[in-house]
Write a protein that holds these residues in place. Sequence first.
Motif, PDB file in Angstrom:
ATOM      1  N   LYS A  45      75.291  70.646  20.093  1.00 18.97           N
ATOM      2  CA  LYS A  45      76.311  71.423  19.393  1.00 18.97           C
ATOM      3  C   LYS A  45      77.663  70.728  19.475  1.00 18.97           C
ATOM      4  N   GLY A  52      77.754  74.572  15.004  1.00 11.15           N
ATOM      5  CA  GLY A  52      76.679  74.273  15.940  1.00 11.15           C
ATOM      6  C   GLY A  52      75.320  74.654  15.388  1.00 11.15           C
ATOM      7  N   LYS A  53      75.168  74.546  14.065  1.00  8.80           N
ATOM      8  CA  LYS A  53      73.897  74.843  13.400  1.00  8.80           C
ATOM      9  C   LYS A  53      73.318  73.559  12.837  1.00  8.80           C
TER      10      LYS A  53
END
Length: 214
Positions: A45, A52-53
């Motif tokens: 992340k 953070g995807k």
Amino acid sequence: MPQITLYFLQASRSIRIAWLLEELGLDYEVKFADREAGKAPQWLKEEAGGLGKFPTLRDGDVLLYESGNITEYLCDTYDKSHQLLPPLGDSKRYAVLQWIHASEATYALHALAILYARRFQKDGDPAKTEEALSINVQKDLDYLASELEKSPGKFIMGDEVTAADTMMEFNCDFVFAMELGTQGRKWPKIEQYVKDCQGTESWVKAQKKTGHKL
């Protein structure tokens, strides 16, 4: 070193972008991570940034999120023959974009509603909730099956892979693997479609390079 880096989380939509990169014949580095307690590890992340995807893609100084957005960027930047996504003004472009957007706004949305209900529902009857939510998933699959029947080839738009396929294959594989809304039904046309997608040389290369598995 390649200028393209793909931040790849195991068992995620990241395989879409790896497959697309292979279709485009681009060199790329993979920053791979397994899930920890079902989630992306903190180091990935932090490296990827943003929400953070995953997938996240870095192309030189350009940092991109959301698989549909990354798909459009890569096609518009590197698909000079417009095989995967037709050019602006071509009506076929919008037929492909329909699937790029539907993969998240419709197919993933309906499937994930069931997954989240399984994980987080505390009150009521989870089985009845899942049965009710399954209606949308089954309608989605019925529509895809009918469109595949109309296709002049084994992929959504015909005999050649397009960005419609690199986005949609994961949804189908995910729904079937997790039995999200299928309620015992089968869609042979879609099951064959997934096999055909995963049988392409480019998908096989992407899977081997990333270690993708559901």
